[in-house]
Design an enzyme around this catalytic site. Sequence first.
Site, PDB file in Angstrom:
ATOM      1  N   GLN A   1      -5.587   3.377  -6.819  1.00  0.00           N
ATOM      2  CA  GLN A   1      -6.928   2.881  -6.520  1.00  0.00           C
ATOM      3  C   GLN A   1      -8.005   3.955  -6.615  1.00  0.00           C
ATOM      4  OE1 GLN A   1      -7.480   0.546  -2.740  1.00  0.00           O
ATOM      5  NE2 GLN A   1      -7.412  -1.066  -4.274  1.00  0.00           N
ATOM      6  N   PHE A   2      -7.660   5.187  -6.228  1.00  0.00           N
ATOM      7  CA  PHE A   2      -8.584   6.305  -6.391  1.00  0.00           C
ATOM      8  C   PHE A   2      -7.801   7.576  -6.666  1.00  0.00           C
ATOM      9  CE2 PHE A   2     -11.392   3.365  -4.235  1.00  0.00           C
ATOM     10  CZ  PHE A   2     -12.592   3.559  -4.892  1.00  0.00           C
TER      11      PHE A   2
ATOM     12  N   HIS B   1     -12.726   9.896  -2.560  1.00  0.00           N
ATOM     13  CA  HIS B   1     -13.019   8.922  -3.618  1.00  0.00           C
ATOM     14  C   HIS B   1     -13.782   9.567  -4.769  1.00  0.00           C
ATOM     15  CE1 HIS B   1     -12.005   6.349  -0.266  1.00  0.00           C
ATOM     16  NE2 HIS B   1     -12.020   5.290  -1.032  1.00  0.00           N
TER      17      HIS B   1
ATOM     18  N   PHE C   1      -2.241  11.737  -4.964  1.00  0.00           N
ATOM     19  CA  PHE C   1      -1.361  12.787  -4.428  1.00  0.00           C
ATOM     20  C   PHE C   1      -0.245  12.194  -3.577  1.00  0.00           C
ATOM     21  CE2 PHE C   1      -5.691  14.650  -4.836  1.00  0.00           C
ATOM     22  CZ  PHE C   1      -5.441  15.302  -6.027  1.00  0.00           C
TER      23      PHE C   1
ATOM     24  N   GLU D   1       1.480   4.396  -2.843  1.00  0.00           N
ATOM     25  CA  GLU D   1       1.283   4.952  -4.191  1.00  0.00           C
ATOM     26  C   GLU D   1       2.571   5.443  -4.821  1.00  0.00           C
ATOM     27  OE1 GLU D   1      -0.700   5.477  -1.623  1.00  0.00           O
ATOM     28  OE2 GLU D   1      -2.485   4.477  -2.361  1.00  0.00           O
TER      29      GLU D   1
ATOM     30  N   LEU E   1       0.840  -1.200   0.000  1.00  0.00           N
ATOM     31  CA  LEU E   1       0.000   0.000   0.000  1.00  0.00           C
ATOM     32  C   LEU E   1       0.876   1.251   0.000  1.00  0.00           C
ATOM     33  CD1 LEU E   1      -3.062   0.263   2.422  1.00  0.00           C
ATOM     34  CD2 LEU E   1      -2.279   2.000   0.806  1.00  0.00           C
TER      35      LEU E   1
HETATM   36  C1  LIG Z   1      -3.554   6.415   0.529  1.00  0.00           C
HETATM   37  C2  LIG Z   1      -4.633   5.418   0.281  1.00  0.00           C
HETATM   38  N1  LIG Z   1      -4.467   4.460  -0.659  1.00  0.00           N
HETATM   39  C3  LIG Z   1      -5.436   3.566  -0.914  1.00  0.00           C
HETATM   40  C4  LIG Z   1      -6.621   3.596  -0.217  1.00  0.00           C
HETATM   41  C5  LIG Z   1      -7.741   2.581  -0.504  1.00  0.00           C
HETATM   42  N2  LIG Z   1      -7.847   1.661   0.660  1.00  0.00           N
HETATM   43  C6  LIG Z   1      -8.778   1.852   1.620  1.00  0.00           C
HETATM   44  S1  LIG Z   1      -8.575   0.761   2.880  1.00  0.00           S
HETATM   45  C7  LIG Z   1      -7.266   0.011   2.123  1.00  0.00           C
HETATM   46  C8  LIG Z   1      -6.561  -1.132   2.793  1.00  0.00           C
HETATM   47  C9  LIG Z   1      -6.028  -0.714   4.125  1.00  0.00           C
HETATM   48  O1  LIG Z   1      -5.385  -1.813   4.713  1.00  0.00           O
HETATM   49  P1  LIG Z   1      -4.932  -1.707   6.224  1.00  0.00           P
HETATM   50  O2  LIG Z   1      -4.058  -0.507   6.392  1.00  0.00           O
HETATM   51  O3  LIG Z   1      -4.352  -3.020   6.614  1.00  0.00           O
HETATM   52  O4  LIG Z   1      -6.262  -1.396   7.026  1.00  0.00           O
HETATM   53  P2  LIG Z   1      -7.531  -2.385   7.125  1.00  0.00           P
HETATM   54  O5  LIG Z   1      -8.399  -2.098   5.937  1.00  0.00           O
HETATM   55  O6  LIG Z   1      -7.003  -3.790   7.124  1.00  0.00           O
HETATM   56  O7  LIG Z   1      -8.205  -2.001   8.409  1.00  0.00           O
HETATM   57  C10 LIG Z   1      -6.989   0.629   0.907  1.00  0.00           C
HETATM   58  C11 LIG Z   1      -5.905   0.206  -0.012  1.00  0.00           C
HETATM   59  C12 LIG Z   1      -6.776   4.615   0.758  1.00  0.00           C
HETATM   60  N3  LIG Z   1      -7.915   4.737   1.474  1.00  0.00           N
HETATM   61  N4  LIG Z   1      -5.780   5.490   0.988  1.00  0.00           N
END
Ligand SMILES: Cc1ncc(C[n+]2csc(CCOP(=O)(O)OP(=O)(O)O)c2C)c(N)n1
Lengths: 326, 326, 362, 362
Positions: free
Chosen positions: A82-83, A129, A88, A60, A58
Amino acid sequence: MAQLTMVKALNLALTELMHADSRVLVLGQDVGQDEGVFRVTEGLLQTFGPDRCIDTPLAEAAIVGAGIGLSFTGYLPVCELQFDGFSFQAFHQTENHARRFRNRTRGRYTCPMVIRMPYGGGIRAIEHHSEAPEATYAHLAGLKVVIPSGPRNARALLRSAILDPDPVIFFEPKAAYRAFREEVPDEPETMPIGKGVVAREGRDVTLITYGALVRPTLEAAEELADEHEVDAEVLDMLSVSPLDGELINASVQKTGRAVVVHESPRHCGVGAEIVARIVEKSLLYLEAPVKRVTGFDTIIPYFANELTYIPSAGRVVQATLETMKF
Amino acid sequence: MAQLTMVKALNLALTELMHADSRVLVLGQDVGQDEGVFRVTEGLLQTFGPDRCIDTPLAEAAIVGAGIGLSFTGYLPVCELQFDGFSFQAFHQTENHARRFRNRTRGRYTCPMVIRMPYGGGIRAIEHHSEAPEATYAHLAGLKVVIPSGPRNARALLRSAILDPDPVIFFEPKAAYRAFREEVPDEPETMPIGKGVVAREGRDVTLITYGALVRPTLEAAEELADEHEVDAEVLDMLSVSPLDGELINASVQKTGRAVVVHESPRHCGVGAEIVARIVEKSLLYLEAPVKRVTGFDTIIPYFANELTYIPSAGRVVQATLETMKF
Amino acid sequence: MPRETISIPQKLESLSVLAPDGKLDTDLEPHIPDDDLRRLYRCMLTARRLDERCLMLQRQGRIGTFGPSKGQEATPLGVAYTLNPDDWHVPTFRETAGQLWRGWPIDTMMLFWGGHEAGNAVPGNVNDLPTAVPIASQCQYAMGISWGLKLKGNQQVCAVYCGDGGTSEGDFHEALNLAGVQNLPLIMVVQNNHWAISIPRSAQTRSQTIAQKAVAYGIDGVQVDGNDILAVIVALREAIEKARTGGGPTLIEAVTYRLSMHTTADDPKKYRTDEEVSEWEPRDPLPRFQRYLQRKKLLDEQLEQELDAEIKAELDEAVRKYEAYKFDPTDFFNHMYAELTPELREQMQELRAYLGQIQSAD
Amino acid sequence: MPRETISIPQKLESLSVLAPDGKLDTDLEPHIPDDDLRRLYRCMLTARRLDERCLMLQRQGRIGTFGPSKGQEATPLGVAYTLNPDDWHVPTFRETAGQLWRGWPIDTMMLFWGGHEAGNAVPGNVNDLPTAVPIASQCQYAMGISWGLKLKGNQQVCAVYCGDGGTSEGDFHEALNLAGVQNLPLIMVVQNNHWAISIPRSAQTRSQTIAQKAVAYGIDGVQVDGNDILAVIVALREAIEKARTGGGPTLIEAVTYRLSMHTTADDPKKYRTDEEVSEWEPRDPLPRFQRYLQRKKLLDEQLEQELDAEIKAELDEAVRKYEAYKFDPTDFFNHMYAELTPELREQMQELRAYLGQIQSAD
Ligand SMILES: Cc1ncc(C[n+]2csc(CCOP(=O)(O)OP(=O)(O)O)c2C)c(N)n1
Ligand SMILES: Cc1ncc(C[n+]2csc(CCOP(=O)(O)OP(=O)(O)O)c2C)c(N)n1
Ligand SMILES: [Mg+2]
Ligand SMILES: [Mg+2]
């Protein structure tokens, strides 16, 4: 010919090119096993394996940075963010490097990469989003910024973007992902990046837009014709950098009036650039000020109220009538 | 009254407010012992100690993020980013949070912070040290974007920015840091953010600019008067968000002609917004297209060639004469 | 046991071979052919002289702001020496000695500090990246490069540099984390020169070593005396061997010291004592390596004099070439995209018209 | 010795108190008044029922996409319980149980998932931040908050949450590094629920534990059973005590599991097996805590029934309030700046004129 949604059409473009060219890689969060949160990468992991459809951690900036480095080693990376609201986190890699390496090294190193992301509002999603940051990227020289409006041009433009020797920001209007289907030919198509199209011919006024707002703008044009005897020409720009100034000015020189429509904020938005281009080349043809029907200069309201913010056919009709009355 | 450079004037504003208000903190890379790479924070560590003038590790997003959190705990943080080109490392914190918290929490949490950074080209620096990203920030609702042009307004605007209840991006034109001195009154001054000023009155054409280009634009105005009998009005916008549309339109409605001058790239730049504002309110007054004398839609050349890129008095004169001849 | 200490499986070690006092660990001493030793010394000396020359050129206004690497020559040189030409060398901006070894022409390096894109002209026979200015940002594309190399079977590896200050940036973290997960042939060399402009190492991070940051990524970490070229070569050979055989990334902290100013725009007196600097002078990599060669009878008075003369001549010739460099002031439009866009063509014409006009004017 | 192993001075340990099978470590068992235990259980149960209710509301289209926290209630609840009201609580988006303990009205939480800014209305008596959506970005402002608290003498501390996925972001790194250098009263609680949407923990980072990432910042790291509220409370009490006495930050990895989907837009079947999920069900924090209270005779059939009824009534009332919520569709202009700018006033009028027109139209 198949009737496809934009999601399926984008998936088709990726599948076709990954078959045709082993340099094409897809990387991003959840693009593999999960097939992308919008399913645009459906089947790619299964068909092409984990070396060509790659789930990343995770991060970007790492996705874009990896795309840059993969470019240098001969690949054609397609990075999925992803969005739009999270692009940014990678902005410095895009600004500092992706857009600069050709110039910095006079062509020794280039970034023939695509940065894809879901774009815009209208899908009842939470904060971050529903952004529409096309002006932010269009202002960065060295990038190309493409925004398809429907399944067919989405598939053709994605192919063009991946084959383009320079970095392309590819915005996929979320509101158009599954909203409608279109005939998509069996044979792969490309479309020139930087050229818009006339979505509807008209004589009285030019409505200039792109992305998910092409459809409401076309609805507005129909309503203007049916109820107000205004024959509006609708331009679908498809790309905001390069921006097809020729198409815009040719149309405005014919109609003498223009309304610009986009969902991103007005201040320093692409609409302003369009107005400036019109003034530079067509001032003497202008019979009325060019109106901007856009998102407001605020954060887009949370989704219960987002449709108040995103330009509607109604707002386009109203602005166009004011322009006609001027 | 003292004769100060912009660097000294900015330092004066910081010193005055840190004396007057213990909530004001300065943080950034090398702002302490080193007194800032441009010496804007000279003496602050010595006078106010390491709790109020804070050296941070090398992490822009952490500097801006810390500023946001410090705001919540009642401070007025002044974050220094070492160069505009590295503000993008913090772009997600600025976009995701600094500009959004007031709206997100309906005022429960706000970010009365300032993000200062050296701005623009002309000092023979290496890549990434000569950017002019004001349009990128001006497009982000929730921020205010200020660009002083001389020592006196720099000192007054920085004070206003720090006292402003909302986040302000404060661009300090590098080329004006030490280029000239100005009388700066002994008493602290403020200036309203969002208002421009008439830097030179004129009847024939309006030259609209800001930052370091105010001086070459004024030179151009003098040359136009002396050699071409053109009496140009020069507007110094001082802020590009909010942008003083009233001032612009009042002047253009008087002169009927306008030229916009900025060093940032043209495409989707602030110049386009200025043209759009003129068209919306003053179309019928326009006797000629509004020309944009700007940086080009390229990476600014490395410094041996940067002056070819940055608008000069000569380019302003040429464009203005074309506008007059139209 | 409900309260247990967590143990770290990865390798985390420190390494030195040739001590400042000349004491040599003969078990660890790497085998290097005599001729290579001479060439390495010559390259290190050239880097030092180039540094001095650029400082002079800067003072004379013949180049712009310059960032010296005095005292840090051993690390990049050791790295570059252990890489194959087709391995990837990704510098930040204090790797002059490594770039010289990789075959960068001196005049090209001067063109960079002179404000010309031509200063990024990578020699044709090596996979080098040019200077990276945004701190730590290079870690990300280096990670991407090593990813490409892994996809091609790890025949080549990628070495990237970062400073101690750079380790505080998110890019450093994201790149190493991904390199760990994907098991990439990436060697991250952190030149810990104890300062990030005015910020001392101790104010940059609370970790006792930079090497231990490897623990966060589940990869090996090595702290090496970065002023000891033999130790650098040993550490790199091990890391490269591991990377080529699919063992993944290594974080190497090269402990060194910036003996000169951050850049010519910097005044170190504002933030560090002369005492500190003089403490480090005895650890200068150049005399240390020189004594090593002398003991091996690979250097003598006469050879040193010849070297000095050769290097001076090279530098004179490079300055001549650099200052003879000519360019078309409107050429920059041509490198934004593979093809000029209509807007750029228009803008280029606009500029050419203006330049033509003022030329004819005077 | 020229080749030495680097040793890590900081504390790096794992901790559990109440095992899934009910086995209790009485030495570590924290003292918690009976009444608190009951209130904690009630809160945990409310969080679980709220989760179920929101899933139903989402399916009925009465709220938007919803992110359940089923199975993760123990960690945020344990954190919130150990904090004082004037300490700072900085959630990401799976801390429902902690927010309930901090006094967030249920209807407010529904307003968030229903697409209203009013869902971020922080209760007046606590220093809470609302839900953070951009992953790991909250780490940075939490660091800033704790910085402010340090400047005021560490009377208060700041607890912030992040997911296992979030640890890969640069923000996580930069915030913890700065917190270490500045010795800030920050407690970083990583809810390692083993998944980041479809990305398993093992593909997120190569480090064997998240806790060991503390080594990179020279701070203490603790891995705690995040489904064991007693262990969470013990770990937090130690970290908070340390922070209040100027001992600086702690990284706490709470090992837990997301029993439900990532959000209602997600289909976990695409990327994980039912077997894996059923392996984790026995470790569910709710029954585990329930049995603990039962053994302490703090819960019986009747009390459970009363609780169920009370909670159901609370939820019904909250839904009613949520669905009765009204707002002015043009109000959003008023919250961009302390004062409306001229542009915004114009745009607001433009919108009001249009809305008025279409209203009168129909
Ligand atoms: C900067 C960013 N990138 C991508 C996303 C999309 N997204 C939302 S939740 C998630 C997964 C998060 O995983 P984790 O940090 O383990 O938290 P969990 O969902 O397991 O509670 C992603 C990729 C986001 N919200 N923010
Ligand atoms: C992202 C970014 N922020 C700030 C700067 C300005 N800057 C240039 S060098 C430097 C210090 C770098 O320290 P370090 O990483 O230790 O490398 P060193 O200079 O010691 O070789 C800074 C802050 C930059 N170039 N890039
Ligand atoms: Mg350093
Ligand atoms: Mg997770």
